[in-house]
Write a protein that holds these residues in place. Structure first.
Motif, PDB file in Angstrom:
ATOM      1  N   ILE A   6       0.834  -1.204   0.000  1.00 62.42           N
ATOM      2  CA  ILE A   6       0.000   0.000   0.000  1.00 62.42           C
ATOM      3  C   ILE A   6       0.868   1.253   0.000  1.00 62.42           C
ATOM      4  CG2 ILE A   6      -1.682   1.311   1.349  1.00 62.42           C
ATOM      5  CD1 ILE A   6      -2.898  -1.410   2.157  1.00 62.42           C
ATOM      6  N   GLN A   7       1.978   1.225   0.728  1.00 64.64           N
ATOM      7  CA  GLN A   7       2.870   2.393   0.768  1.00 64.64           C
ATOM      8  C   GLN A   7       3.404   2.732  -0.619  1.00 64.64           C
ATOM      9  OE1 GLN A   7       5.686   1.264   3.819  1.00 64.64           O
ATOM     10  NE2 GLN A   7       4.927   2.866   5.184  1.00 64.64           N
ATOM     11  N   MET A  10       0.470   4.507  -2.594  1.00 63.68           N
ATOM     12  CA  MET A  10      -0.157   5.713  -2.048  1.00 63.68           C
ATOM     13  C   MET A  10       0.399   6.989  -2.650  1.00 63.68           C
ATOM     14  SD  MET A  10      -1.086   5.153   1.945  1.00 63.68           S
ATOM     15  CE  MET A  10      -0.289   6.620   2.341  1.00 63.68           C
ATOM     16  N   PRO A  11      -0.465   7.991  -2.822  1.00 64.90           N
ATOM     17  CA  PRO A  11       0.013   9.285  -3.305  1.00 64.90           C
ATOM     18  C   PRO A  11       0.832  10.008  -2.234  1.00 64.90           C
ATOM     19  CG  PRO A  11      -2.359   9.339  -2.915  1.00 64.90           C
ATOM     20  CD  PRO A  11      -1.902   7.939  -2.677  1.00 64.90           C
ATOM     21  N   ASP A  12       1.586  10.990  -2.641  1.00 69.46           N
ATOM     22  CA  ASP A  12       2.446  11.760  -1.753  1.00 69.46           C
ATOM     23  C   ASP A  12       1.612  12.617  -0.799  1.00 69.46           C
ATOM     24  OD1 ASP A  12       4.917  12.919  -0.861  1.00 69.46           O
ATOM     25  OD2 ASP A  12       4.386  14.694  -2.043  1.00 69.46           O
ATOM     26  N   HIS A  13       2.027  12.694   0.478  1.00 70.99           N
ATOM     27  CA  HIS A  13       1.302  13.476   1.495  1.00 70.99           C
ATOM     28  C   HIS A  13       1.191  14.940   1.103  1.00 70.99           C
ATOM     29  CE1 HIS A  13       2.523  10.444   4.876  1.00 70.99           C
ATOM     30  NE2 HIS A  13       1.825   9.901   3.924  1.00 70.99           N
ATOM     31  N   GLN A  14       2.289  15.507   0.647  1.00 63.63           N
ATOM     32  CA  GLN A  14       2.286  16.942   0.326  1.00 63.63           C
ATOM     33  C   GLN A  14       1.348  17.256  -0.831  1.00 63.63           C
ATOM     34  OE1 GLN A  14       3.371  19.371   2.091  1.00 63.63           O
ATOM     35  NE2 GLN A  14       4.217  17.932   3.563  1.00 63.63           N
ATOM     36  N   THR A  15       1.249  16.359  -1.791  1.00 62.95           N
ATOM     37  CA  THR A  15       0.334  16.566  -2.914  1.00 62.95           C
ATOM     38  C   THR A  15      -1.098  16.669  -2.412  1.00 62.95           C
ATOM     39  OG1 THR A  15       1.807  15.269  -4.316  1.00 62.95           O
ATOM     40  CG2 THR A  15      -0.437  15.630  -5.123  1.00 62.95           C
ATOM     41  N   ILE A  16      -1.450  15.809  -1.487  1.00 60.41           N
ATOM     42  CA  ILE A  16      -2.811  15.830  -0.946  1.00 60.41           C
ATOM     43  C   ILE A  16      -3.019  17.054  -0.063  1.00 60.41           C
ATOM     44  CG2 ILE A  16      -4.398  14.626   0.597  1.00 60.41           C
ATOM     45  CD1 ILE A  16      -3.257  12.036  -0.559  1.00 60.41           C
ATOM     46  N   LYS A  17      -2.057  17.373   0.782  1.00 56.14           N
ATOM     47  CA  LYS A  17      -2.194  18.536   1.676  1.00 56.14           C
ATOM     48  C   LYS A  17      -2.321  19.835   0.885  1.00 56.14           C
ATOM     49  CE  LYS A  17       0.190  16.683   5.690  1.00 56.14           C
ATOM     50  NZ  LYS A  17       1.394  16.752   6.531  1.00 56.14           N
ATOM     51  N   TRP A  35      -2.307   9.838   8.248  1.00 52.48           N
ATOM     52  CA  TRP A  35      -1.294   9.420   7.280  1.00 52.48           C
ATOM     53  C   TRP A  35      -0.664   8.073   7.616  1.00 52.48           C
ATOM     54  CZ3 TRP A  35      -2.024  12.629   3.469  1.00 52.48           C
ATOM     55  CH2 TRP A  35      -2.503  13.905   3.764  1.00 52.48           C
ATOM     56  N   HIS A  36      -0.965   7.513   8.798  1.00 54.42           N
ATOM     57  CA  HIS A  36      -0.376   6.243   9.209  1.00 54.42           C
ATOM     58  C   HIS A  36      -1.060   5.081   8.508  1.00 54.42           C
ATOM     59  CE1 HIS A  36       2.308   7.734  12.232  1.00 54.42           C
ATOM     60  NE2 HIS A  36       1.341   8.427  12.794  1.00 54.42           N
ATOM     61  N   ALA A  73      -9.626   7.510   9.273  1.00 57.04           N
ATOM     62  CA  ALA A  73      -9.164   6.576   8.248  1.00 57.04           C
ATOM     63  C   ALA A  73      -7.938   7.161   7.572  1.00 57.04           C
ATOM     64  CB  ALA A  73     -10.271   6.347   7.217  1.00 57.04           C
ATOM     65  N   ASN A  74      -7.201   6.336   6.876  1.00 56.93           N
ATOM     66  CA  ASN A  74      -6.044   6.821   6.137  1.00 56.93           C
ATOM     67  C   ASN A  74      -6.535   7.718   5.011  1.00 56.93           C
ATOM     68  OD1 ASN A  74      -4.086   6.453   3.705  1.00 56.93           O
ATOM     69  ND2 ASN A  74      -2.889   6.063   5.559  1.00 56.93           N
ATOM     70  N   LEU A  75      -6.148   8.979   5.060  1.00 60.32           N
ATOM     71  CA  LEU A  75      -6.667   9.982   4.133  1.00 60.32           C
ATOM     72  C   LEU A  75      -6.274   9.751   2.672  1.00 60.32           C
ATOM     73  CD1 LEU A  75      -8.318  12.616   3.981  1.00 60.32           C
ATOM     74  CD2 LEU A  75      -6.179  13.829   4.271  1.00 60.32           C
ATOM     75  N   PRO A  76      -5.002   9.536   2.357  1.00 59.31           N
ATOM     76  CA  PRO A  76      -4.657   9.354   0.944  1.00 59.31           C
ATOM     77  C   PRO A  76      -5.346   8.152   0.313  1.00 59.31           C
ATOM     78  CG  PRO A  76      -2.670   9.664   2.260  1.00 59.31           C
ATOM     79  CD  PRO A  76      -3.817   9.541   3.213  1.00 59.31           C
ATOM     80  N   LEU A  77      -5.453   7.091   1.062  1.00 55.66           N
ATOM     81  CA  LEU A  77      -6.091   5.887   0.539  1.00 55.66           C
ATOM     82  C   LEU A  77      -7.586   6.095   0.339  1.00 55.66           C
ATOM     83  CD1 LEU A  77      -5.033   3.187  -0.295  1.00 55.66           C
ATOM     84  CD2 LEU A  77      -5.417   2.356   2.009  1.00 55.66           C
ATOM     85  N   SER A  78      -8.232   6.780   1.269  1.00 60.34           N
ATOM     86  CA  SER A  78      -9.664   7.077   1.133  1.00 60.34           C
ATOM     87  C   SER A  78      -9.932   7.877  -0.135  1.00 60.34           C
ATOM     88  CB  SER A  78     -10.168   7.877   2.341  1.00 60.34           C
ATOM     89  OG  SER A  78     -10.053   7.149   3.516  1.00 60.34           O
ATOM     90  N   ILE A  79      -9.085   8.862  -0.379  1.00 53.70           N
ATOM     91  CA  ILE A  79      -9.261   9.708  -1.553  1.00 53.70           C
ATOM     92  C   ILE A  79      -8.954   8.933  -2.833  1.00 53.70           C
ATOM     93  CG2 ILE A  79      -8.325  11.726  -2.752  1.00 53.70           C
ATOM     94  CD1 ILE A  79      -7.955  12.980   0.053  1.00 53.70           C
TER      95      ILE A  79
END
Length: 171
Positions: A6-7, A10-17, A35-36, A73-79
């Motif tokens: 999954i890691q 997953m999309p990059d944290h900064q891209t989502i933020k 993000w965990h 929930a894990n935000l990047p995965l949800s999106i």
């Protein structure tokens, strides 16, 4: 192990933020728990993402992000999971929703041809709309539940398998 797989996806944290549509959530996006990757957050992310993938509304990603924040929930995965319904898959998925809706409310299926017009949309709401909306709701809940259970079970199975492998290597 599911976490490593999954890691990679997953999309990059900064891209989502930095996404302009998600700035509505402000400082809530900086909660580290969103993000965990752990069994609970990933299972919830699958439930949230799959639920909103079947809901035919604009800004599905924003709605999924909002619910992911609420349920931790894990935000990047949800999106990311919302994109199961994309321009290529949307016709088939929403037609399946319509068929499920007709089956549930017991009405015959109608033949229709999509037109990109306001008049067609208004007419369709009264003819195929109820079956479509009910089908979307039922499949959203069904796939959300199945996604949660499947990922949770798969994660537990993988952890047990790793523990057994470690035990055998110690012996």
């Amino acid at each position: 192990m599911p976490k490593k797989m999954i890691q990679r996806l997953m999309p990059d944290h900064q891209t989502i933020k930095n996404n302009k549509h998600l700035k509505v959530f402000g400082a809530l996006l900086h909660n580290a728990n969103l993000w965990h990757l752990n069994r609970r957050s990933v299972s919830k992310a699958f439930a949230v993402g799959l639920f909103f993938a079947f809901i035919p509304v604009p800004f599905q990603m924003v709605l999924a992000a909002g619910l992911a924040i609420i349920v931790h929930a894990n935000l990047p995965l949800s999106i990311a999971l919302v994109w199961i319904t994309n321009p290529l898959t949307m016709p088939a998925i929403f037609y399946a929703c319509y068929l499920v809706g007709t089956w549930i409310i017991g009405v015959p299926t109608r033949k229709f041809a999509f037109e990109a017009s306001w008049q067609w949309l208004v007419e369709s709401v009264s003819t195929i709309g109820p079956a479509f909306i009910i089908g979307c709701g039922v499949l959203a809940v069904l796939f959300s539940f199945l996604g949660f259970i499947t990922i949770n079970s798969f994660w537990r199975f993988s952890v047990r398998k790793e523990w057994k492998k470690r035990q055998q290597s110690r012996d």
